[in-house]
Design a protein around this motif. Structure first.
Motif, PDB file in Angstrom:
ATOM      1  N   ALA A 504       0.884  -1.283  -0.014  1.00 33.58           N
ATOM      2  CA  ALA A 504      -0.028  -0.099   0.069  1.00 33.58           C
ATOM      3  C   ALA A 504       0.877   1.370   0.086  1.00 33.58           C
ATOM      4  CB  ALA A 504      -0.927   0.015   1.125  1.00 33.58           C
ATOM      5  N   SER A 505       0.278   2.317  -0.703  1.00 31.37           N
ATOM      6  CA  SER A 505       1.098   3.522  -0.886  1.00 31.37           C
ATOM      7  C   SER A 505       1.468   4.090   0.586  1.00 31.37           C
ATOM      8  CB  SER A 505       0.292   4.484  -1.605  1.00 31.37           C
ATOM      9  OG  SER A 505       0.255   4.183  -3.025  1.00 31.37           O
ATOM     10  N   ILE A 506       0.238   4.121   1.564  1.00 33.41           N
ATOM     11  CA  ILE A 506       0.784   4.472   2.907  1.00 33.41           C
ATOM     12  C   ILE A 506       1.911   3.908   3.643  1.00 33.41           C
ATOM     13  CG2 ILE A 506      -0.984   3.396   4.034  1.00 33.41           C
ATOM     14  CD1 ILE A 506      -1.613   5.543   5.728  1.00 33.41           C
ATOM     15  N   LEU A 507       2.073   2.766   3.309  1.00 34.14           N
ATOM     16  CA  LEU A 507       3.062   2.018   3.919  1.00 34.14           C
ATOM     17  C   LEU A 507       4.452   2.217   3.239  1.00 34.14           C
ATOM     18  CD1 LEU A 507       1.232  -1.464   4.523  1.00 34.14           C
ATOM     19  CD2 LEU A 507       1.799   0.270   6.040  1.00 34.14           C
ATOM     20  N   LYS A 508       4.537   2.440   1.997  1.00 31.92           N
ATOM     21  CA  LYS A 508       5.737   2.843   1.322  1.00 31.92           C
ATOM     22  C   LYS A 508       6.147   4.291   1.911  1.00 31.92           C
ATOM     23  CE  LYS A 508       4.960   0.087  -2.872  1.00 31.92           C
ATOM     24  NZ  LYS A 508       4.764   0.300  -4.455  1.00 31.92           N
ATOM     25  N   LEU A 509       5.173   5.109   2.038  1.00 32.95           N
ATOM     26  CA  LEU A 509       5.591   6.301   2.644  1.00 32.95           C
ATOM     27  C   LEU A 509       5.924   6.223   3.709  1.00 32.95           C
ATOM     28  CD1 LEU A 509       2.511   8.499   1.073  1.00 32.95           C
ATOM     29  CD2 LEU A 509       4.781   8.531   0.401  1.00 32.95           C
ATOM     30  N   SER A 530       8.620   5.319  -7.223  1.00 31.75           N
ATOM     31  CA  SER A 530       7.873   4.173  -7.502  1.00 31.75           C
ATOM     32  C   SER A 530       6.037   4.456  -7.337  1.00 31.75           C
ATOM     33  CB  SER A 530       8.105   2.718  -6.833  1.00 31.75           C
ATOM     34  OG  SER A 530       7.937   2.794  -5.581  1.00 31.75           O
ATOM     35  N   ILE A 531       6.114   5.453  -6.344  1.00 27.11           N
ATOM     36  CA  ILE A 531       4.525   5.671  -6.157  1.00 27.11           C
ATOM     37  C   ILE A 531       3.744   6.561  -6.894  1.00 27.11           C
ATOM     38  CG2 ILE A 531       3.108   6.432  -4.093  1.00 27.11           C
ATOM     39  CD1 ILE A 531       5.280   5.848  -2.128  1.00 27.11           C
ATOM     40  N   PRO A 532       2.735   6.076  -7.506  1.00 31.92           N
ATOM     41  CA  PRO A 532       2.076   7.198  -8.557  1.00 31.92           C
ATOM     42  C   PRO A 532       1.619   8.375  -7.827  1.00 31.92           C
ATOM     43  CG  PRO A 532       1.117   4.888  -8.467  1.00 31.92           C
ATOM     44  CD  PRO A 532       2.055   4.987  -7.240  1.00 31.92           C
ATOM     45  N   ASP A 533       1.604   9.335  -8.579  1.00 32.75           N
ATOM     46  CA  ASP A 533       1.297  10.700  -7.911  1.00 32.75           C
ATOM     47  C   ASP A 533      -0.373  11.004  -8.193  1.00 32.75           C
ATOM     48  OD1 ASP A 533       1.304  13.349  -7.112  1.00 32.75           O
ATOM     49  OD2 ASP A 533       2.740  14.059  -8.554  1.00 32.75           O
ATOM     50  N   ASN A 534      -0.955  11.038  -7.288  1.00 31.51           N
ATOM     51  CA  ASN A 534      -2.252  11.427  -7.452  1.00 31.51           C
ATOM     52  C   ASN A 534      -2.691  12.010  -5.975  1.00 31.51           C
ATOM     53  OD1 ASN A 534      -3.480   9.154  -5.590  1.00 31.51           O
ATOM     54  ND2 ASN A 534      -2.424   7.713  -6.946  1.00 31.51           N
ATOM     55  N   PRO A 535      -3.646  12.481  -6.023  1.00 28.19           N
ATOM     56  CA  PRO A 535      -4.282  13.443  -4.814  1.00 28.19           C
ATOM     57  C   PRO A 535      -4.810  12.467  -3.742  1.00 28.19           C
ATOM     58  CG  PRO A 535      -5.792  13.579  -6.523  1.00 28.19           C
ATOM     59  CD  PRO A 535      -4.579  13.005  -7.377  1.00 28.19           C
ATOM     60  N   GLY A 542       0.730  14.718   3.933  1.00 25.91           N
ATOM     61  CA  GLY A 542       1.889  14.516   3.884  1.00 25.91           C
ATOM     62  C   GLY A 542       2.724  15.476   2.783  1.00 25.91           C
ATOM     63  N   GLY A 543       1.946  16.083   2.102  1.00 25.64           N
ATOM     64  CA  GLY A 543       2.415  17.193   1.157  1.00 25.64           C
ATOM     65  C   GLY A 543       2.803  16.406  -0.108  1.00 25.64           C
ATOM     66  N   SER A 544       2.932  17.404  -1.201  1.00 24.32           N
ATOM     67  CA  SER A 544       3.031  16.939  -2.758  1.00 24.32           C
ATOM     68  C   SER A 544       4.324  15.956  -2.809  1.00 24.32           C
ATOM     69  CB  SER A 544       2.923  18.081  -3.516  1.00 24.32           C
ATOM     70  OG  SER A 544       4.297  18.838  -3.495  1.00 24.32           O
ATOM     71  N   LYS A 545       4.095  15.134  -3.933  1.00 16.10           N
ATOM     72  CA  LYS A 545       5.201  14.075  -4.257  1.00 16.10           C
ATOM     73  C   LYS A 545       6.622  15.211  -4.413  1.00 16.10           C
ATOM     74  CE  LYS A 545       6.588  10.216  -6.944  1.00 16.10           C
ATOM     75  NZ  LYS A 545       6.105   9.416  -8.077  1.00 16.10           N
ATOM     76  N   ALA A 546       6.127  16.193  -5.167  1.00 13.84           N
ATOM     77  CA  ALA A 546       7.628  17.116  -5.431  1.00 13.84           C
ATOM     78  C   ALA A 546       8.203  17.563  -4.401  1.00 13.84           C
ATOM     79  CB  ALA A 546       7.108  18.231  -6.424  1.00 13.84           C
ATOM     80  N   LEU A 547       7.329  18.011  -3.236  1.00 19.42           N
ATOM     81  CA  LEU A 547       7.788  18.368  -2.143  1.00 19.42           C
ATOM     82  C   LEU A 547       8.701  17.334  -1.218  1.00 19.42           C
ATOM     83  CD1 LEU A 547       8.265  20.846   0.016  1.00 19.42           C
ATOM     84  CD2 LEU A 547       6.142  19.561   1.188  1.00 19.42           C
ATOM     85  N   GLN A 548       8.076  16.055  -1.224  1.00 23.34           N
ATOM     86  CA  GLN A 548       8.920  15.109  -0.619  1.00 23.34           C
ATOM     87  C   GLN A 548      10.235  14.473  -1.303  1.00 23.34           C
ATOM     88  OE1 GLN A 548       6.569  11.934   1.025  1.00 23.34           O
ATOM     89  NE2 GLN A 548       4.520  13.232   0.723  1.00 23.34           N
TER      90      GLN A 548
END
Length: 631
Positions: A504-509, A530-535, A542-548
């Motif tokens: 799951a994306s939240i676990l990857k984060l 590897s995580i798809p960028d979607n809202p 957690g902030g945008s993918k670009a910020l992370q």
């Protein structure tokens, strides 16, 4: 000539009192062992009663044998009268009496040991979180209690799953209106089979005396519903019936079923409750079908706070109320879905507009059905999630509880508000009360854990998260926060990383967070890419993918790439300032500050931090304030 001894002197000489005391202690020990061990082997309740009865019958038998027979150095023999020449020497009698006294002391010590073990181990093991959830003793289960198992879908079209689940949910909703019944929530029953092989075990795990099984067969506009109420201890059928209806005439079946169950369990109905049972939620076929489809999506979203499912439910609810503007329950569920989606950032939708609409829809539900608990729960969530008015929310949830005292949803909601007010102990108590009516609800066990975490009780929270995962290994929220509890409680990075396993994306984060603490930036970057960028994944939590990505590249020493990403992230974060508010707006200002500082714009970054701090000072929230983290 010596006086002939009295009756009580003779009882003492023959050790009758000692024999009775020893037998009573041994009998008590046997009863304790039987009541603890027999359920393990799933023996029927009458076997325990038979053992207790046999021990009771044995009392006079032991007393008579103690009078008639005596123990001698040569073995057992018939007791001679005290004045007889065959009477035993008094010295021998006292020596044997001391041996019996020693036996009694040993037996009593064993009994005390068992009592302490039962008090401080067995009972605690049954109530402690994170254990294997043992069967509940039948003596503690109220007779007027019922669990509705998932109905079996006998339709040729398996896409009718939503309809079958909806029928179960509507029957549960009606049963919950009956004050004298303990009704287990659907979230606790949904993972059982429609017809389990061991019904007694299922009932024990759910803490009920009876179970309702059913099946639904839908073909075209014809529906066949079969239901049967079963006594879990005896497998006896208390009541059964079949309902053959057309879709345009199915309304009200759930009320009929609930009324028959109440009668079978001798539950008295107030005039208000009788009226509620006889009132169908809608008489519009299209609205009914749309409502069931929407509820199916809402239930799926509630499992792991999936904004995509909530977004799918909203248009279906709206179509339902458009088809029947007087459908109060649909208005209430629509409002609640809008409120929760707004609270979690909107998932790409406008959260301010969602919260405003949720208020209008909840008000509509309350106007249509002021005696309906669901309407007041919708108002409460609008106050809580939409207005951040915790006092008003608590009043609304308490009103719902006066209408439906055992409603797990309202009890849990009360706990959510209590923790926002900083009353964590009371919040945990409310959530545990909700668990009593929803004992297999992994999400509720998770909420107890997260509340312990808010109170800095990290080891307790770990145990509750483990409990939630025992109930549902796919509860990603529990897995995610179990990793956080390890980080905050012990700082064990390796164990925290292992706890966050999963796709799951939240676990990857979360693994990215731990890898960052471990300074394994290259590995963290590869995982983040590897995580798809979607809202639904990169939200205001957690902030945008670009910020992370920018922050990871900065830590990894790639200044040029990090600055380019901070520049890309800044307008994304600033765009959220116009649509977020409350705790979410506070977070957005933090993200803006991080982007500004990453670009070297210190003054703008400090200004953004000041904005976040002023918001934090103005929000009456004892969760977000001390932890500065939105759970």
């Amino acid at each position: 000539m010596a006086n002939k001894p009295g009756f009580f002197d003779e009882l003492s000489r023959r050790h009758v009192w000692r024999a009775i005391i020893a037998y009573a202690a041994i009998g008590w020990i046997v009863i304790q062992l039987v009541t603890q061990l027999f359920p393990v082997f799933e023996l029927p309740p009458w076997t325990v009663r038979a053992v207790v009865l046999a021990i009771a019958i044995g009392f006079p038998v032991v007393a008579v044998l103690a009078w008639v027979v005596e123990i001698t150095p040569q073995g057992l023999r018939r007791t001679a009268p005290a004045h007889s020449l065959m009477a035993r020497d008094p010295t021998t009698t006292r020596r044997i009496g001391r041996r019996i006294d020693l036996l009694i002391i040993l037996v009593l010590l064993l009994a005390v040991g068992l009592l302490l073990l039962n008090t401080f181990y067995w009972q605690r093991a049954q109530s402690a979180p994170g254990t294997a959830l043992p069967a509940i003793a039948s003596a503690n289960v109220p007779h007027k209690s019922v669990a509705v198992l998932p109905f079996e879908n006998l339709s040729a079209d398996k896409d009718n799953e939503y309809f079958v689940a909806g029928m179960q949910d509507l029957i549960l909703t009606k049963l919950a209106d009956i004050g004298q019944l303990k009704v287990i929530s659907r979230t606790s029953t949904m993972k059982y089979q429609s017809r389990p092989s061991n019904l007694r075990r299922v009932a024990a795990e759910l803490g009920v005396a009876t179970v309702l099984e059913g099946s639904v067969q839908k073909q075209g506009d014809q529906v066949l519903i079969n239901v049967q109420l079963i006594d879990a201890a005896t497998d006896a059928h208390l009541w059964a019936d079949s309902y053959t209806r057309r879709l345009d005439n199915i309304f009200g079946v759930e009320g009929e079923v609930a009324e028959k169950i109440a009668a079978a369990l001798s539950a008295k109905l107030s005039p208000t409750q009788s009226a509620q049972l006889s009132t169908a939620p809608t008489s519009n076929q299209a609205a009914y079908d749309l409502f069931l489809r929407a509820q199916f999506q809402l239930d799926r979203g509630n499992v792991n706070y999936d904004t995509a499912n909530w977004k799918a439910a909203i248009p279906l609810f709206r179509q339902a109320v458009a088809a029947d503007p007087n459908f109060a329950l649909a208005w209430a569920r629509l409002s609640r879905t809008e409120s929760v989606l707004a609270w979690f950032g909107g998932g790409g939708e406008d959260p301010v507009a969602l919260a405003a609409q949720a208020r209008l829809d909840a008000t509509r539900a309350r106007q249509l059905a002021p005696q309906q608990a669901a309407a007041h729960i919708a108002i409460g969530y609008s106050d809580y999630w939409g207005q951040r008015d915790y006092a008003a929310a608590l009043a609304a949830f308490n009103t719902a509880l006066t209408l439906r005292p055992n409603d797990a949803d309202a009890l849990a909601a009360r706990g959510y508000v209590e923790r926002r007010q900083g009353d964590f102990d009371r919040a945990i108590d409310s959530l545990q009360q909700a668990l009593a009516h929803d004992p297999r609800n992994s999400a509720l066990a998770y909420e107890v854990g997260i509340t312990c975490m808010m109170a800095s009780r990290y080891r307790e929270s770990e145990t509750w998260f483990a409990n939630a995962l025992t109930l549902d290994p796919d509860n990603v929220n529990a897995r995610y926060n179990q990793s956080y509890a390890i980080l905050l409680g012990s700082g064990d990075l390796a164990r925290a990383l292992a706890a966050a396993k999963g796709s799951a994306s939240i676990l990857k984060l979360q693994r990215i967070t731990v890898l960052t603490y471990m300074r394994r930036y290259t590995q963290a970057l590869a995982l983040l890419e590897s995580i798809p960028d979607n809202p639904d994944t990169f939200s205001v939590r957690g902030g945008s993918k670009a910020l992370q990505l920018a922050e990871l590249h900065r830590l990894n020493g790639d200044v040029a790439k990090s600055r380019a990403l901070f520049a890309a992230a800044l307008p994304i974060e600033r765009a959220q300032l116009a649509v977020q508010r409350g705790n979410n707006l506070l977070r957005v200002w933090q993200f803006v500050a991080r982007a500004e500082l990453g670009l070297g714009q210190v003054a703008a970054g400090v200004t953004a931090i000041d904005k976040a701090q002023s918001l934090l000072d103005s929000i009456p929230d004892q969760v977000n304030g001390p932890l500065n983290f939105e759970f």
